[in-house]
Design a protein around this motif. Structure first.
Motif, PDB file in Angstrom:
ATOM      1  N   ALA A 150       0.813  -1.216   0.000  1.00  0.00           N
ATOM      2  CA  ALA A 150       0.000   0.000   0.000  1.00  0.00           C
ATOM      3  C   ALA A 150       0.844   1.263   0.000  1.00  0.00           C
ATOM      4  CB  ALA A 150      -0.928  -0.004   1.210  1.00  0.00           C
ATOM      5  N   ARG A 151       2.078   1.176   0.509  1.00  0.00           N
ATOM      6  CA  ARG A 151       2.922   2.364   0.580  1.00  0.00           C
ATOM      7  C   ARG A 151       3.424   2.789  -0.795  1.00  0.00           C
ATOM      8  NH1 ARG A 151       5.811  -0.576   5.645  1.00  0.00           N
ATOM      9  NH2 ARG A 151       4.247  -0.050   7.205  1.00  0.00           N
ATOM     10  N   LEU A 178      -0.629   3.861   7.579  1.00  0.00           N
ATOM     11  CA  LEU A 178       0.017   3.106   6.503  1.00  0.00           C
ATOM     12  C   LEU A 178       1.531   3.058   6.653  1.00  0.00           C
ATOM     13  CD1 LEU A 178      -1.795   4.340   3.267  1.00  0.00           C
ATOM     14  CD2 LEU A 178      -1.924   2.058   4.259  1.00  0.00           C
ATOM     15  N   ASN A 179       2.100   4.131   7.190  1.00  0.00           N
ATOM     16  CA  ASN A 179       3.554   4.281   7.194  1.00  0.00           C
ATOM     17  C   ASN A 179       4.195   4.034   8.558  1.00  0.00           C
ATOM     18  OD1 ASN A 179       4.309   5.323   4.365  1.00  0.00           O
ATOM     19  ND2 ASN A 179       2.561   6.599   4.918  1.00  0.00           N
ATOM     20  N   GLN A 180       3.456   3.491   9.504  1.00  0.00           N
ATOM     21  CA  GLN A 180       4.029   3.240  10.819  1.00  0.00           C
ATOM     22  C   GLN A 180       5.090   2.145  10.750  1.00  0.00           C
ATOM     23  OE1 GLN A 180       1.378   1.073  13.664  1.00  0.00           O
ATOM     24  NE2 GLN A 180      -0.116   1.171  11.999  1.00  0.00           N
ATOM     25  N   PRO A 181       6.095   2.196  11.611  1.00  0.00           N
ATOM     26  CA  PRO A 181       7.091   1.113  11.656  1.00  0.00           C
ATOM     27  C   PRO A 181       6.456  -0.193  12.140  1.00  0.00           C
ATOM     28  CG  PRO A 181       7.853   3.096  12.812  1.00  0.00           C
ATOM     29  CD  PRO A 181       6.394   3.282  12.551  1.00  0.00           C
ATOM     30  N   ASP A 182       7.163  -1.289  11.958  1.00  0.00           N
ATOM     31  CA  ASP A 182       6.742  -2.607  12.459  1.00  0.00           C
ATOM     32  C   ASP A 182       5.353  -2.978  11.964  1.00  0.00           C
ATOM     33  OD1 ASP A 182       9.096  -3.025  14.219  1.00  0.00           O
ATOM     34  OD2 ASP A 182       8.250  -1.328  15.324  1.00  0.00           O
ATOM     35  N   GLN A 184       2.834  -3.854   8.095  1.00  0.00           N
ATOM     36  CA  GLN A 184       2.737  -4.085   6.661  1.00  0.00           C
ATOM     37  C   GLN A 184       1.329  -3.718   6.222  1.00  0.00           C
ATOM     38  OE1 GLN A 184       5.105  -5.359   4.091  1.00  0.00           O
ATOM     39  NE2 GLN A 184       3.442  -4.261   3.115  1.00  0.00           N
ATOM     40  N   ALA A 185       1.216  -3.064   5.075  1.00  0.00           N
ATOM     41  CA  ALA A 185      -0.087  -2.688   4.522  1.00  0.00           C
ATOM     42  C   ALA A 185      -0.155  -3.143   3.068  1.00  0.00           C
ATOM     43  CB  ALA A 185      -0.295  -1.173   4.618  1.00  0.00           C
ATOM     44  N   ARG A 196      -9.247  -2.669 -14.223  1.00  0.00           N
ATOM     45  CA  ARG A 196      -7.840  -2.753 -13.879  1.00  0.00           C
ATOM     46  C   ARG A 196      -7.442  -1.683 -12.859  1.00  0.00           C
ATOM     47  NH1 ARG A 196      -3.936  -5.659 -15.672  1.00  0.00           N
ATOM     48  NH2 ARG A 196      -5.237  -6.435 -17.375  1.00  0.00           N
ATOM     49  N   ASP A 197      -6.700  -2.150 -11.852  1.00  0.00           N
ATOM     50  CA  ASP A 197      -6.169  -1.281 -10.800  1.00  0.00           C
ATOM     51  C   ASP A 197      -7.251  -0.658  -9.915  1.00  0.00           C
ATOM     52  OD1 ASP A 197      -3.631  -1.868 -11.594  1.00  0.00           O
ATOM     53  OD2 ASP A 197      -3.321  -0.024 -12.725  1.00  0.00           O
ATOM     54  N   ARG A 198      -8.441  -1.216  -9.921  1.00  0.00           N
ATOM     55  CA  ARG A 198      -9.464  -0.765  -8.970  1.00  0.00           C
ATOM     56  C   ARG A 198      -9.240  -1.465  -7.634  1.00  0.00           C
ATOM     57  NH1 ARG A 198     -14.523  -2.723  -7.467  1.00  0.00           N
ATOM     58  NH2 ARG A 198     -14.524  -4.284  -9.137  1.00  0.00           N
ATOM     59  N   VAL A 199      -9.246  -0.701  -6.538  1.00  0.00           N
ATOM     60  CA  VAL A 199      -9.039  -1.281  -5.211  1.00  0.00           C
ATOM     61  C   VAL A 199     -10.247  -2.126  -4.830  1.00  0.00           C
ATOM     62  CG1 VAL A 199      -8.646  -0.802  -2.766  1.00  0.00           C
ATOM     63  CG2 VAL A 199      -7.589   0.660  -4.505  1.00  0.00           C
ATOM     64  N   VAL A 200      -9.985  -3.390  -4.490  1.00  0.00           N
ATOM     65  CA  VAL A 200     -11.055  -4.295  -4.051  1.00  0.00           C
ATOM     66  C   VAL A 200     -10.756  -4.868  -2.671  1.00  0.00           C
ATOM     67  CG1 VAL A 200     -11.828  -4.869  -6.376  1.00  0.00           C
ATOM     68  CG2 VAL A 200      -9.996  -6.229  -5.313  1.00  0.00           C
ATOM     69  N   GLY A 201      -9.675  -4.387  -2.039  1.00  0.00           N
ATOM     70  CA  GLY A 201      -9.346  -4.819  -0.692  1.00  0.00           C
ATOM     71  C   GLY A 201      -8.199  -3.992  -0.133  1.00  0.00           C
ATOM     72  N   TYR A 202      -8.178  -3.874   1.181  1.00  0.00           N
ATOM     73  CA  TYR A 202      -7.141  -3.072   1.844  1.00  0.00           C
ATOM     74  C   TYR A 202      -7.015  -3.564   3.272  1.00  0.00           C
ATOM     75  CZ  TYR A 202      -5.735   1.018   4.709  1.00  0.00           C
ATOM     76  OH  TYR A 202      -5.167   1.856   5.631  1.00  0.00           O
ATOM     77  N   GLY A 203      -5.764  -3.715   3.728  1.00  0.00           N
ATOM     78  CA  GLY A 203      -5.569  -4.170   5.102  1.00  0.00           C
ATOM     79  C   GLY A 203      -4.203  -3.792   5.640  1.00  0.00           C
ATOM     80  N   VAL A 204      -4.108  -3.756   6.974  1.00  0.00           N
ATOM     81  CA  VAL A 204      -2.869  -3.413   7.681  1.00  0.00           C
ATOM     82  C   VAL A 204      -2.680  -4.405   8.822  1.00  0.00           C
ATOM     83  CG1 VAL A 204      -1.644  -1.654   9.030  1.00  0.00           C
ATOM     84  CG2 VAL A 204      -3.139  -0.951   7.136  1.00  0.00           C
ATOM     85  N   ILE A 205      -1.435  -4.815   9.042  1.00  0.00           N
ATOM     86  CA  ILE A 205      -1.078  -5.584  10.231  1.00  0.00           C
ATOM     87  C   ILE A 205       0.035  -4.836  10.944  1.00  0.00           C
ATOM     88  CG2 ILE A 205       0.571  -7.046   8.956  1.00  0.00           C
ATOM     89  CD1 ILE A 205      -0.192  -9.342  10.881  1.00  0.00           C
TER      90      ILE A 205
END
Length: 293
Positions: A150-151, A178-182, A184-185, A196-205
């Protein structure tokens, strides 16, 4: 007998660290960088209650817009509970949010008190706990979608997708999150020519005091949610705990957690003072944060 004066004021950034520490002591398992993330949402949105120079109560009152706000971090030091200090900082927070539809995720023990303050139940959120895989594997993604960091993707498109699932625009927070350390997005992009290139999902851990939390987890289909969740889990250290906060009203989200052999460990009530916002809960698989929405 003379008593120390009780003062309520806005927290400094450093004092937000104290609120995070108290949350950890309550067993809420905050992320390693939550103070920076949450402060970015509204630097004026954190209140602290002091008895003399001693901090004894905290609360967050995040003003996203003139129409919507979120309450969290309502904590009084154990030795000062039941003495009226909590209700004073609560009232100060509610006063600061006057005129807005206010949301919160209430723990079971406080839900009746929240009803007395005008909140009503929308649905339950359930925290599910599992473990990361014993071996880190490269996530498998099907041909009709592409998963990207995502970054590296268009930030405005991610913000637009996040806005579908939240009652207010929160660009500053999303950028920090999105940009925090430790962490993944990922975003999941549709590959078909007409989409094409349409966002169909988004997540962060993100890494927490104990294990990792996934949130948000948004996806247009249950299959996309599963692919995204599997990819995010691959970031976690093998055998570490992984948590996902699921809206119970989305049966596909509950099924996802159970399919990944996760078990329910905690619950909150999503409550509002006004009308429940119209959100696509059938596509919401993981809540961003119980503290700020």
């Amino acid at each position: 007998m003379w008593k120390e004066p009780y003062q309520i004021r806005t927290m400094t950034r450093k004092e937000v660290d104290l609120a995070i520490e108290w949350a950890a002591q309550e067993g809420w398992n905050p992320g390693l960088h939550d103070a920076d993330n949450y402060y970015a949402a509204d630097p004026e949105g954190f209140l602290i209650g002091l008895l003399g120079d001693e901090p004894i109560a905290v609360i967050s009152a995040i003003r996203y817009t003139n129409q919507f706000a979120f309450l969290g971090f309502y904590i009084v030091k154990p030795e000062y509970r039941g003495q009226g200090y909590g209700i004073q900082i609560w009232n100060a927070a509610m006063q600061s949010l006057q005129g807005r539809n206010i949301a919160l995720d209430g723990v079971v023990a406080q839900q009746e008190n929240y009803r007395k303050s005008g909140f009503h139940l929308a649905y339950r959120n359930i925290r599910y706990e599992g473990t990361a895989a014993t071996e880190v594997a490269v996530p498998s993604v099907k041909d009709d979608v592409t998963i990207v960091d995502a970054r590296t993707y268009a930030f405005e498109d991610i913000c637009a997708y996040d806005r579908e699932f939240f009652p207010a625009q929160r660009r500053t927070f999303v950028k920090t999150w999105l940009n925090q350390p430790d962490s993944q997005a990922f975003v999941l992009l549709k590959n078909e020519p007409e989409h094409r290139d349409r966002v169909v999902g988004y997540g962060v851990i993100r890494k927490c005091r104990n294990g990792y939390k996934v949130g948000p987890l948004y996806a247009d289909t249950p299959d996309y949610a599963d692919q995204l969740f599997t990819a995010l889990k691959s970031f976690a250290f093998p055998s570490e705990p992984v948590y996902l906060d699921v809206p119970e009203v989305n049966p596909q989200a509950v099924a996802l957690a159970q399919r990944h052999q996760m078990t329910a460990s905690f619950e909150t009530a999503r409550m509002y003072t006004g009308a429940e916002p119209e959100l696509p809960l059938e596509r919401l698989y993981g809540v961003t944060s119980f503290e700020i929405g």
